[in-house]
Design a protein around this motif. Structure first.
Motif, PDB file in Angstrom:
ATOM      1  N   ARG A   1      -8.533  13.657   0.197  1.00  0.00           N
ATOM      2  CA  ARG A   1      -7.936  13.235  -1.072  1.00  0.00           C
ATOM      3  C   ARG A   1      -7.764  11.726  -0.985  1.00  0.00           C
TER       4      ARG A   1
ATOM      5  N   LEU B   1      -7.312   7.902  -2.572  1.00  0.00           N
ATOM      6  CA  LEU B   1      -6.772   7.080  -3.659  1.00  0.00           C
ATOM      7  C   LEU B   1      -7.502   5.741  -3.657  1.00  0.00           C
TER       8      LEU B   1
ATOM      9  N   TRP C   1      -8.356  10.110  -6.437  1.00  0.00           N
ATOM     10  CA  TRP C   1      -7.252   9.630  -7.270  1.00  0.00           C
ATOM     11  C   TRP C   1      -7.598   8.223  -7.738  1.00  0.00           C
TER      12      TRP C   1
ATOM     13  N   ALA D   1       1.730   5.935  -8.246  1.00  0.00           N
ATOM     14  CA  ALA D   1       1.182   6.087  -6.895  1.00  0.00           C
ATOM     15  C   ALA D   1       2.265   6.478  -5.898  1.00  0.00           C
TER      16      ALA D   1
ATOM     17  N   PHE E   1       2.143   9.659  -3.227  1.00  0.00           N
ATOM     18  CA  PHE E   1       2.342   9.586  -1.784  1.00  0.00           C
ATOM     19  C   PHE E   1       3.488  10.494  -1.343  1.00  0.00           C
TER      20      PHE E   1
ATOM     21  N   VAL F   1      -2.021  12.258  -0.815  1.00  0.00           N
ATOM     22  CA  VAL F   1      -2.993  11.210  -0.488  1.00  0.00           C
ATOM     23  C   VAL F   1      -3.306  11.258   1.000  1.00  0.00           C
TER      24      VAL F   1
ATOM     25  N   VAL G   1      -6.354   5.690   1.542  1.00  0.00           N
ATOM     26  CA  VAL G   1      -6.555   4.722   0.465  1.00  0.00           C
ATOM     27  C   VAL G   1      -7.804   3.925   0.790  1.00  0.00           C
TER      28      VAL G   1
END
Length: 380
Positions: free
Chosen positions: A168, A170, A203, A236, A240, A245, A248
């Motif tokens: 996942r 971001l 994301w 965001a 988290f 997440v 990143v």
């Protein structure tokens, strides 16, 4: 001078989006850009016939993204040379159009040096212009190849940090085919994970104030069939906190010698959140984005954008517009703080992924070694 024309033909995969291309119609060479300010509503191309039109396209963000700006800068010098304009004047205007993006000045410099060297050798303007164009085309091809290698290295790093797949990810701003000669930087890694069946969710930060995430990253993700979800930038933290997440991934417009990373404003808060929540924060950028002449983050010149980008929103056709062409959302006369970028210190960066491999931990020594190795590879 820049003209607009609507694109025709069927939709294509993101790798086929012609974000930039050189054409030579009978009336003379032109540089054709996909106008990113018009996406995703419509695909419209800008046709630039001189460097001044390209400078305006750069400043208005019709063309944007660090690697693509380097390519555009090189082609802009070639365009000035081919059409008989003052090459040095065009090069200076292009290099200063967006000061934070180091690739822009690099692309300009490569094409101008090729032009000067050939003119000194032959004394022929035609062959010098051809040399500048060849340099631009080489840079374009190099960036496409770098994109492939960054995706490979980034996917391998994700596998090491997050064994088991189902990532996942971001991301912030836009880092795909719209910023590159290939499939991009950070987005290319996410796309590689998607193709490998290892991406559970992308994301996408909307990326205020100009919504490059909502307009551009979502556009590319949708075209690629990726599972993606859009969120407001200020959501965001909630994401988290919910444990949603795994990593990143962002790009970069300039990486200083100490590993400080300048990227689209809003990146630094994500790094802070990632550190607090023990989530890897990974920067994906070509080696050309590393600027060893900029010693640290404090030395990076951060571009300040017009206030109306914050106090207005982009208007649909026919709406009542404000001073910047948008619908006012703040009282008349409101002052706005609108830096285009923020700077993330190296201690918050888990790794920097380049076409030559990943650097982790991020240190000045490791970056210097990476750049030296890259020069050796290029020379050979």
């Amino acid at each position: 001078m820049a003209d607009q024309q609507a694109r025709t033909g069927e939709n294509s995969r993101p790798t086929e989006i012609p974000a930039i291309r050189w054409e030579e119609p009978p009336e003379g060479p032109v540089l054709v850009l996909l106008d990113q300010t018009r996406l995703p509503a419509e695909e419209v191309e800008l046709v630039c016939t001189d460097a001044s039109a390209l400078v305006e396209a750069v400043r208005s963000l019709a063309v944007r993204g660090a690697p693509l700006l380097g390519i555009a800068g090189a082609y802009g010098v070639a365009l000035a040379a081919a059409r008989g304009f003052d090459v040095d004047e065009a090069a200076n205007a292009l290099a200063g159009a967006r000061p934070t993006a180091v690739n822009l000045a690099l692309g300009v410099r490569r094409a101008r040096e090729a032009h000067r060297a050939e003119f000194a050798r032959s004394g022929e303007e035609g062959s010098a212009a051809a040399a500048a164009l060849a340099a631009a085309r080489r840079l374009h091809a190099e960036d496409a190849a770098a994109s492939v290698r960054m995706a490979e290295h980034g996917l391998a790093l994700l596998g090491e940090l997050l064994p088991g797949g189902g990532h996942r990810i971001l991301t912030h701003c836009n880092t795909g085919a719209l910023v590159s000669g290939g499939e991009g930087t950070a987005f290319a890694v996410a796309l590689a994970a998607h193709r490998a069946g290892e991406l559970r969710r992308l994301w996408v930060d909307e990326t205020r104030p100009l919504l490059q995430g909502a307009r551009l990253t979502a556009y590319e993700a949708a075209r690629s069939g990726m599972a993606y979800t859009l969120l407001t930038d200020n959501a965001a933290g909630s994401l988290f906190a919910s444990g949603e997440v795994d990593a990143v991934l962002i790009g970069a417009d300039r990486i200083a010698a100490d590993g400080s990373v300048a990227n689209k404003v809003g990146s630094y808060p994500l790094a802070v959140l990632a550190r607090y929540h023990h989530v890897p924060f990974i920067v994906v950028a070509p080696v050309t984005t590393v600027d060893l002449r900029t010693p640290d983050g404090a030395s990076i010149e951060v571009e300040q954008r017009p206030g109306f980008e914050v106090t207005e929103i982009t208007t649909p056709q026919g709406a009542v517009a404000g001073a910047g062409g948008g619908i006012p959302v703040a009282p008349l006369g409101t002052q706005a703080y609108n830096p285009a970028f923020d700077v993330t210190p190296p201690e918050l960066v888990t790794a920097i992924v380049t076409e030559e491999g990943a650097v982790s931990p991020v240190t000045a020594e490791a970056l210097a070694e990476l750049c030296a190795r890259s020069r050796q590879v290029t020379i050979s």
